[in-house]
Design a protein around this motif. Sequence first.
Motif, PDB file in Angstrom:
ATOM      1  N   CYS A   1       0.826  -1.220   0.000  1.00 35.64           N
ATOM      2  CA  CYS A   1       0.000   0.000   0.000  1.00 35.64           C
ATOM      3  C   CYS A   1       0.858   1.266   0.000  1.00 35.64           C
ATOM      4  O   CYS A   1       0.366   2.340  -0.293  1.00 35.64           O
ATOM      5  CB  CYS A   1      -0.930   0.010   1.208  1.00 35.64           C
ATOM      6  N   THR A   2       2.120   1.122   0.340  1.00 34.14           N
ATOM      7  CA  THR A   2       3.031   2.275   0.377  1.00 34.14           C
ATOM      8  C   THR A   2       3.785   2.440  -0.935  1.00 34.14           C
ATOM      9  O   THR A   2       4.630   3.321  -1.056  1.00 34.14           O
ATOM     10  CB  THR A   2       4.070   2.110   1.513  1.00 34.14           C
ATOM     11  N   GLY A   3       3.502   1.558  -1.905  1.00 32.88           N
ATOM     12  CA  GLY A   3       4.209   1.606  -3.174  1.00 32.88           C
ATOM     13  C   GLY A   3       5.474   0.776  -3.185  1.00 32.88           C
ATOM     14  O   GLY A   3       6.186   0.731  -4.187  1.00 32.88           O
ATOM     15  N   ARG A   4       5.766   0.120  -2.084  1.00 30.77           N
ATOM     16  CA  ARG A   4       6.953  -0.735  -2.002  1.00 30.77           C
ATOM     17  C   ARG A   4       6.631  -2.115  -2.563  1.00 30.77           C
ATOM     18  O   ARG A   4       5.477  -2.520  -2.628  1.00 30.77           O
ATOM     19  CB  ARG A   4       7.403  -0.896  -0.550  1.00 30.77           C
ATOM     20  N   THR A   5       7.669  -2.836  -2.913  1.00 28.53           N
ATOM     21  CA  THR A   5       7.528  -4.210  -3.381  1.00 28.53           C
ATOM     22  C   THR A   5       7.065  -5.076  -2.215  1.00 28.53           C
ATOM     23  O   THR A   5       7.602  -4.961  -1.108  1.00 28.53           O
ATOM     24  CB  THR A   5       8.882  -4.732  -3.904  1.00 28.53           C
ATOM     25  N   PRO A   6       6.086  -5.952  -2.441  1.00 28.41           N
ATOM     26  CA  PRO A   6       5.656  -6.850  -1.356  1.00 28.41           C
ATOM     27  C   PRO A   6       6.826  -7.686  -0.843  1.00 28.41           C
ATOM     28  O   PRO A   6       7.740  -8.029  -1.596  1.00 28.41           O
ATOM     29  CB  PRO A   6       4.599  -7.735  -2.022  1.00 28.41           C
ATOM     30  N   VAL A   7       6.776  -8.009   0.416  1.00 27.57           N
ATOM     31  CA  VAL A   7       7.801  -8.850   1.031  1.00 27.57           C
ATOM     32  C   VAL A   7       7.629 -10.272   0.499  1.00 27.57           C
ATOM     33  O   VAL A   7       6.518 -10.802   0.502  1.00 27.57           O
ATOM     34  CB  VAL A   7       7.673  -8.816   2.571  1.00 27.57           C
ATOM     35  N   PRO A   8       8.706 -10.891   0.024  1.00 30.55           N
ATOM     36  CA  PRO A   8       8.600 -12.265  -0.493  1.00 30.55           C
ATOM     37  C   PRO A   8       8.077 -13.229   0.577  1.00 30.55           C
ATOM     38  O   PRO A   8       8.397 -13.095   1.753  1.00 30.55           O
ATOM     39  CB  PRO A   8      10.044 -12.623  -0.869  1.00 30.55           C
ATOM     40  N   ALA A   9       7.293 -14.205   0.133  1.00 36.32           N
ATOM     41  CA  ALA A   9       6.689 -15.167   1.063  1.00 36.32           C
ATOM     42  C   ALA A   9       7.708 -15.865   1.951  1.00 36.32           C
ATOM     43  O   ALA A   9       7.467 -16.005   3.161  1.00 36.32           O
ATOM     44  CB  ALA A   9       5.841 -16.175   0.295  1.00 36.32           C
ATOM     45  N   PRO A  10       8.855 -16.317   1.420  1.00 39.09           N
ATOM     46  CA  PRO A  10       9.822 -16.982   2.325  1.00 39.09           C
ATOM     47  C   PRO A  10      10.305 -16.065   3.457  1.00 39.09           C
ATOM     48  O   PRO A  10      10.478 -16.505   4.585  1.00 39.09           O
ATOM     49  CB  PRO A  10      10.981 -17.363   1.397  1.00 39.09           C
ATOM     50  N   LEU A  11      10.497 -14.774   3.157  1.00 37.54           N
ATOM     51  CA  LEU A  11      10.913 -13.831   4.192  1.00 37.54           C
ATOM     52  C   LEU A  11       9.797 -13.640   5.210  1.00 37.54           C
ATOM     53  O   LEU A  11      10.056 -13.586   6.415  1.00 37.54           O
ATOM     54  CB  LEU A  11      11.307 -12.486   3.581  1.00 37.54           C
ATOM     55  N   ALA A  12       8.558 -13.561   4.746  1.00 35.35           N
ATOM     56  CA  ALA A  12       7.420 -13.396   5.664  1.00 35.35           C
ATOM     57  C   ALA A  12       7.307 -14.593   6.605  1.00 35.35           C
ATOM     58  O   ALA A  12       7.052 -14.438   7.809  1.00 35.35           O
ATOM     59  CB  ALA A  12       6.127 -13.212   4.871  1.00 35.35           C
ATOM     60  N   ILE A  13       7.539 -15.789   6.079  1.00 37.53           N
ATOM     61  CA  ILE A  13       7.479 -16.999   6.907  1.00 37.53           C
ATOM     62  C   ILE A  13       8.595 -16.978   7.951  1.00 37.53           C
ATOM     63  O   ILE A  13       8.360 -17.263   9.134  1.00 37.53           O
ATOM     64  CB  ILE A  13       7.554 -18.265   6.028  1.00 37.53           C
ATOM     65  N   ASP A  14       9.814 -16.644   7.521  1.00 43.13           N
ATOM     66  CA  ASP A  14      10.928 -16.553   8.469  1.00 43.13           C
ATOM     67  C   ASP A  14      10.659 -15.483   9.522  1.00 43.13           C
ATOM     68  O   ASP A  14      10.963 -15.669  10.706  1.00 43.13           O
ATOM     69  CB  ASP A  14      12.242 -16.253   7.742  1.00 43.13           C
ATOM     70  N   ALA A  15      10.091 -14.349   9.105  1.00 43.40           N
ATOM     71  CA  ALA A  15       9.791 -13.259  10.036  1.00 43.40           C
ATOM     72  C   ALA A  15       8.772 -13.708  11.086  1.00 43.40           C
ATOM     73  O   ALA A  15       8.913 -13.392  12.267  1.00 43.40           O
ATOM     74  CB  ALA A  15       9.290 -12.036   9.280  1.00 43.40           C
TER      75      ALA A  15
ATOM     76  N   LEU B   1      14.496  -6.595   6.739  1.00 43.48           N
ATOM     77  CA  LEU B   1      13.524  -6.382   7.797  1.00 43.48           C
ATOM     78  C   LEU B   1      14.232  -6.560   9.131  1.00 43.48           C
ATOM     79  O   LEU B   1      14.925  -7.558   9.339  1.00 43.48           O
ATOM     80  CB  LEU B   1      12.392  -7.411   7.665  1.00 43.48           C
ATOM     81  N   ALA B   2      14.080  -5.596  10.016  1.00 46.39           N
ATOM     82  CA  ALA B   2      14.625  -5.689  11.366  1.00 46.39           C
ATOM     83  C   ALA B   2      13.462  -5.932  12.326  1.00 46.39           C
ATOM     84  O   ALA B   2      12.468  -5.203  12.298  1.00 46.39           O
ATOM     85  CB  ALA B   2      15.368  -4.410  11.748  1.00 46.39           C
ATOM     86  N   ILE B   3      13.584  -6.959  13.142  1.00 44.01           N
ATOM     87  CA  ILE B   3      12.572  -7.292  14.149  1.00 44.01           C
ATOM     88  C   ILE B   3      13.238  -7.129  15.505  1.00 44.01           C
ATOM     89  O   ILE B   3      14.175  -7.855  15.834  1.00 44.01           O
ATOM     90  CB  ILE B   3      12.071  -8.740  13.984  1.00 44.01           C
ATOM     91  N   THR B   4      12.769  -6.159  16.279  1.00 46.01           N
ATOM     92  CA  THR B   4      13.317  -5.920  17.606  1.00 46.01           C
ATOM     93  C   THR B   4      12.251  -6.250  18.644  1.00 46.01           C
ATOM     94  O   THR B   4      11.123  -5.774  18.561  1.00 46.01           O
ATOM     95  CB  THR B   4      13.745  -4.445  17.772  1.00 46.01           C
ATOM     96  N   VAL B   5      12.622  -7.072  19.606  1.00 43.51           N
ATOM     97  CA  VAL B   5      11.744  -7.372  20.741  1.00 43.51           C
ATOM     98  C   VAL B   5      12.508  -6.998  22.002  1.00 43.51           C
ATOM     99  O   VAL B   5      13.661  -7.378  22.172  1.00 43.51           O
ATOM    100  CB  VAL B   5      11.335  -8.866  20.765  1.00 43.51           C
ATOM    101  N   TRP B   6      11.867  -6.220  22.855  1.00 46.08           N
ATOM    102  CA  TRP B   6      12.496  -5.839  24.122  1.00 46.08           C
ATOM    103  C   TRP B   6      11.678  -6.399  25.269  1.00 46.08           C
ATOM    104  O   TRP B   6      10.476  -6.633  25.136  1.00 46.08           O
ATOM    105  CB  TRP B   6      12.671  -4.320  24.238  1.00 46.08           C
TER     106      TRP B   6
END
Length: 176
Positions: free
Chosen positions: A50-64, A94-99
């Motif tokens: 929706c922001t005009g960016r390329t969708p995140v590939p499915a394998p990356l989404a699964i890993d995320a 993609l950076a995923i930060t959990v605190w």
Amino acid sequence: MVIPLMKQAADEPGTDEQDGLRCGAVWADGAACAVEARRALQAFLAYVPCTGRTPVPAPLAIDAELVVSELVTNAIRHAPGPCGMILRLWDEGLAITVWDTSAEQPVVKERDGQRFGGHGMHVVHTVSADVAVAPLGAGKQITAYLRTAPDVAPDAAPMSPPDVGTVAVTDANPAA
């Protein structure tokens, strides 16, 4: 209960030219749930096109999703108090930060098919290009970096992720 970070609406993640697209959530003491964290990630990734960016590939989404599940589950199991998650997407990854509120550093245990549990951080390190742990005044934050182009040669230049900064945790305001 999810407390939106920086008062961002779930369907309007923040954007910054340097940091890319970002959003976050904070869970009050005892309210964190891995399912809810995965849903927040899924909503974030669904918003990307929706922001005009390329969708995140499915394998990356699964890993995320796997990384989010492991890191939030560890925060729930090993840290009292609130915890939170910050997601940042930029051109390279993609950076995923959990605190959380535990100062105890995570341990990456060797793979052991005979052991039940204790494989989470090994899995996070396996699917991530890099993992960084930073102490906070009242806990720690763990950031996993996933590449948007996983087929990059292993000897390629290291990622240049955006600075995720640190999250300040206080009694009055769980995330600043």
